[in-house]
Every structure is written in C-alpha cells, then in structure tokens.
Design an enzyme around this catalytic site. Structure first.
Site, mmCIF file in Angstrom:
data_model
loop_
_atom_site.group_PDB
_atom_site.id
_atom_site.type_symbol
_atom_site.label_atom_id
_atom_site.label_comp_id
_atom_site.label_asym_id
_atom_site.label_seq_id
_atom_site.Cartn_x
_atom_site.Cartn_y
_atom_site.Cartn_z
ATOM 1 N N CYS A 196 -5.680 -2.590 41.680
ATOM 2 C CA CYS A 196 -4.400 -2.210 42.311
ATOM 3 C C CYS A 196 -4.574 -1.362 43.569
ATOM 4 O O CYS A 196 -3.906 -1.586 44.582
ATOM 5 C CB CYS A 196 -3.507 -1.489 41.301
ATOM 6 N N HIS A 214 1.080 4.064 43.871
ATOM 7 C CA HIS A 214 -0.131 4.712 44.385
ATOM 8 C C HIS A 214 -0.001 4.953 45.895
ATOM 9 O O HIS A 214 0.671 4.185 46.603
ATOM 10 C CB HIS A 214 -1.355 3.807 44.196
HETATM 11 P P1 NAP Z 1 -0.666 -1.475 28.764
HETATM 12 O O1 NAP Z 1 0.650 -0.974 29.210
HETATM 13 O O2 NAP Z 1 -1.495 -0.604 27.904
HETATM 14 O O3 NAP Z 1 -0.453 -2.899 28.035
HETATM 15 C C1 NAP Z 1 -1.492 -3.577 27.404
HETATM 16 C C2 NAP Z 1 -1.020 -4.934 26.940
HETATM 17 O O4 NAP Z 1 -2.099 -5.600 26.310
HETATM 18 C C3 NAP Z 1 0.105 -4.857 25.889
HETATM 19 O O5 NAP Z 1 0.946 -5.963 26.040
HETATM 20 C C4 NAP Z 1 -0.684 -4.950 24.581
HETATM 21 O O6 NAP Z 1 0.067 -5.459 23.507
HETATM 22 C C5 NAP Z 1 -1.724 -5.976 24.978
HETATM 23 N N1 NAP Z 1 -2.854 -5.914 24.071
HETATM 24 C C6 NAP Z 1 -3.596 -4.834 23.741
HETATM 25 N N2 NAP Z 1 -4.504 -5.172 22.809
HETATM 26 C C7 NAP Z 1 -4.329 -6.492 22.531
HETATM 27 C C8 NAP Z 1 -4.931 -7.419 21.653
HETATM 28 N N3 NAP Z 1 -5.940 -7.063 20.850
HETATM 29 N N4 NAP Z 1 -4.484 -8.698 21.651
HETATM 30 C C9 NAP Z 1 -3.462 -9.062 22.443
HETATM 31 N N5 NAP Z 1 -2.831 -8.229 23.311
HETATM 32 C C10 NAP Z 1 -3.258 -6.956 23.341
HETATM 33 O O7 NAP Z 1 -1.614 -1.831 29.993
HETATM 34 P P2 NAP Z 1 -1.204 -2.294 31.485
HETATM 35 O O8 NAP Z 1 -1.125 -1.097 32.354
HETATM 36 O O9 NAP Z 1 -0.074 -3.233 31.442
HETATM 37 O O10 NAP Z 1 -2.557 -3.004 31.960
HETATM 38 C C11 NAP Z 1 -2.920 -4.298 31.547
HETATM 39 C C12 NAP Z 1 -4.052 -4.783 32.423
HETATM 40 O O11 NAP Z 1 -3.643 -4.733 33.790
HETATM 41 C C13 NAP Z 1 -5.334 -3.963 32.356
HETATM 42 O O12 NAP Z 1 -6.435 -4.818 32.514
HETATM 43 C C14 NAP Z 1 -5.214 -3.041 33.561
HETATM 44 O O13 NAP Z 1 -6.462 -2.589 34.024
HETATM 45 C C15 NAP Z 1 -4.566 -3.978 34.547
HETATM 46 N N6 NAP Z 1 -3.825 -3.328 35.630
HETATM 47 C C16 NAP Z 1 -2.902 -2.383 35.349
HETATM 48 C C17 NAP Z 1 -2.200 -1.809 36.399
HETATM 49 C C18 NAP Z 1 -1.155 -0.759 36.187
HETATM 50 O O14 NAP Z 1 -0.660 -0.216 37.179
HETATM 51 N N7 NAP Z 1 -0.776 -0.433 34.965
HETATM 52 C C19 NAP Z 1 -2.437 -2.220 37.712
HETATM 53 C C20 NAP Z 1 -3.391 -3.198 37.936
HETATM 54 C C21 NAP Z 1 -4.070 -3.752 36.894
HETATM 55 P P3 NAP Z 1 0.767 -4.469 22.442
HETATM 56 O O15 NAP Z 1 2.013 -3.957 23.109
HETATM 57 O O16 NAP Z 1 1.055 -5.375 21.294
HETATM 58 O O17 NAP Z 1 -0.226 -3.395 22.147
#
Ligand code: NAP
Length: 337
Positions: free
Chosen positions: A130, A245
């Site tokens: 990001c 950010h």
């Molecule tokens: P998050 O809010 O913690 O969400 C994680 C997601 O993954 C939830 O839908 C969760 O489902 C699912 N998950 C976790 N464990 C799982 C499993 N064993 N099987 C299937 N689904 C599972 O994280 P996020 O911020 O959205 O980030 C997700 C990805 O995007 C990461 O790789 C992160 O590095 C990347 N990213 C994030 C951002 C940001 O600004 N947040 C920016 C760029 C990239 P449950 O709800 O059921 O737990």
C-alpha cells in the site's frame, strides 16, 4: 468487458475485503455471481452487495469452481495455500498480499503506472504494498517527466487500519483507556503504545536494519517502474491515525526538475491531484482526512530539494491505503482483465 463475471473475494470480511465489495458495487463491475470467502469464524454471516444479502462461506480448496476472478485479501499464508487452487480452477487471482509480488512471472501492477504488465500474467497478478502504491502515484508522473528517478529517500506516516481490523481496535481501546484514565489494555498488534505516540517500525526487521515494509518500497518500486537503477531508503512509521497513509518523499531524477513542470506532470496524470498552495490561509496541502474514502491520491508541499540540489524534488503524497493502496487497485486490475 461486457460479459458478466463470477467474482470471489477471499478475506471478504476484512478491512480490505469489505472495501473490495464497495469498489465492485460503486464501479459497477460486471459481477454475475459473487462468492464471499473468509475463515470458519465468519461462515454463515451475510454481507450486502447491490442490496442483496450474500452468505459468507468458509474458504476451502474447492471454493473456486467456475470462478473467473478471485480477489485474495486474507494474508500471504492464505494466498500461498489457496491461490494455486484458484488458478487450478482457471480463475485469475489478483492477490493483495506479499506472497507472490517478487516472483518473476507474476506482474506487480499499479494500473496508472504499468497497467500493460497485466497482459503477461500466468494466472496470478499481484497488488503492490500500500505505501508503495501511494508513493508511486505521486512519483511516477515525475519519473516520466524528468528522465527517470534514480534515488529516493522517504518517510511514511502509516495509519493503523494498515494492520487490518485489529489495528483499529487496538488504537480505539488505548484512546478510550487514556481518556478515562484507566490502565491500557494488553497490546496485541503493535510493539509499543500507539495512542498519542509514533512507532518507527512497520513489520519485522531485516539483517540490513531496515524493516520488511521499508524494503518493499525499494524492491517493488524497481519492479513496477521497470528500473534497475532506482535505490530507495525508506523509514516506515506507524502513527495514531485511523485511516490513510502519508509519505514524505525526496527524489532525484536524471534531468533537472522544476516545481511548475512537476505540478503539470502530476495534474495531467490519472488518479492523482495536486493540492499545494502555501500562500493560502490556512496553507493548502493534503492530509489523511482529505483522502479517506476517496479514489485519488493527493500531492502537496512540492519544492526543489536542498540536498539533491541539482536534480531533486521533495514532496508529500497521501492516499487511502485501504482503497487505492489495496481494494481499489485490485478492482482496477480486475477491470483491466
Ligand atoms: P483483516 O482486516 O485482518 O482481514 C483478514 C481477512 O482474512 C478476514 O476476512 C479474515 O476472515 C480472513 N482470514 C483470516 N484467516 C483466514 C483463514 N484461515 N481462512 C480464510 N480467511 C481467513 O486484514 P486486512 O487489513 O483486510 O488485510 C488483508 C490483506 O491485505 C493482508 O495480506 C494485508 O497485508 C493486505 N493489505 C492490507 C492493507 C490495509 O490497509 N489493511 C493494505 C494493503 C494490503 P475472518 O473475518 O473470518 O477472520
């Protein structure tokens, strides 16, 4: 694209997954069928898409039958485990994690910068980090205008939603405890208190003393800009901001830049705007609040750099990292497909 697509979101309930759903709806993506996938914890919940309640299913190896496009946003371990199953089912994977970004056969794409790279995919396309996306939205027009960027020195100011839903919960809980004069709850996400603080660590440290997040800007920036010469020295900092950010960037180019030409280059580039008037009262420059829930990144504080005096510019870019830094960029890649 006129044909309706079967789209799956793996990680649909997360900070980025929820935003992907919004982007698909707001951009009128030609979704014929939508499959929402998350962990077993979320199975049975529903999420709304175009006024329809769609059940969330547990992600399994069989989740991708008849799926055309699989947007992955559930962390790199999940992408590594289930991405190949999606590809084996003939879905094209747009992966938001770091799992495949540096693999040579996987295009790493910011549509406004290197959209053409999408064509080289062999089943998986990676969404960049990001902070890297937001930096490149401001930097690429200057890279194009001034004969190529050679070196950058950057410091990021990264919001807690960059750590997903748990980052937001941790800052909220600490802010509340501080306001009530209560002891701080146990930390689960950050190595130090984040409320009323700044933490000069995003992700883990590497042998060279930089963090993984900091080196992503260097490696991913070179891949996206198709540049072997770019060197990036970055300090990534977590700040107690909920969303969006900011990055302060000093860049050196092959050709001598001017502030006026820099403004023109940014203003004529897609997805990015200039907000820069230090003579206004109050002075105008973009802040994280200005870009939250917005598609475009904003650039301000553009000035000739005093250290790279011959060929350098210093500027400030802000962007919504959940949206352009993740969900929107992934949906834009899907649109290119
Ligand atoms: P998050 O809010 O913690 O969400 C994680 C997601 O993954 C939830 O839908 C969760 O489902 C699912 N998950 C976790 N464990 C799982 C499993 N064993 N099987 C299937 N689904 C599972 O994280 P996020 O911020 O959205 O980030 C997700 C990805 O995007 C990461 O790789 C992160 O590095 C990347 N990213 C994030 C951002 C940001 O600004 N947040 C920016 C760029 C990239 P449950 O709800 O059921 O737990």
């Amino acid at each position: 694209m006129s044909e309706l697509k079967h789209v799956a979101i793996a990680g649909a309930t997360g900070a980025v997954g929820v935003e992907m759903l919004k982007c698909l709806e707001q951009r009128d993506f030609p979704v014929g069928q939508l499959t929402l996938l998350a962990s077993a914890r979320s199975a049975g919940k529903t999420m709304t898409f175009r006024g329809e309640e769609i059940p969330v299913q547990e992600l399994t190896a069989d989740s991708f039958k008849h799926v055309d496009i699989a947007l992955f946003s559930a962390g790199s371990g999940i992408s590594k485990e289930f991405g190949p199953h999606a590809v084996a089912s003939n879905a094209v994977v747009v992966d938001n994690s770091s799992a495949f970004r540096m693999e040579p056969e996987v295009p790493l794409v910011v549509p406004e910068v290197n959209g053409g790279d999408v064509e080289k995919h062999a089943g998986i396309i990676a969404n960049p980090n990001c902070t890297t996306i937001i930096t490149l939205m401001g930097l690429n027009p200057l890279h194009q205008a001034f004969g190529g960027v050679t070196r950058i020195i950057a410091s990021s100011y990264q919001a807690v939603s960059g750590s997903g839903a748990q980052g937001i919960i941790e800052l909220e809980a600490q802010n509340k405890a501080l306001a009530l004069g209560e002891p701080l709850p146990e930390r689960k996400v950050y190595p130090h208190q984040i409320a009323s603080n700044v933490i000069p660590q995003v992700d883990v440290f590497l042998e060279n003393g930089y963090t993984k997040e900091e080196m992503k800007m260097h490696h991913e920036g070179r891949k996206i800009l198709h540049s072997d010469e770019l060197v990036a020295s970055v300090t990534c900092v977590r700040v107690p901001v909920y969303r969006s950010h900011a990055v302060a960037i000093t860049a050196e180019f092959h050709n001598e830049p001017s502030v006026e030409a820099a403004r023109l280059a940014i203003e004529s580039a897609p997805g990015v705007q200039v907000v820069d008037d230090i003579t206004a009262s109050p002075a105008k420059y973009p802040t994280p609040l200005d870009v939250t829930n917005a598609d475009d990144c904003l650039v301000g504080r553009i000035r000739r750099d005093l250290v790279f005096a011959e060929k350098g510019l210093t500027f400030w870019v802000v962007g919504d990292q959940v949206r352009k830094g993740a969900a929107l960029n992934a949906v834009q890649i899907a649109e290119l497909l």
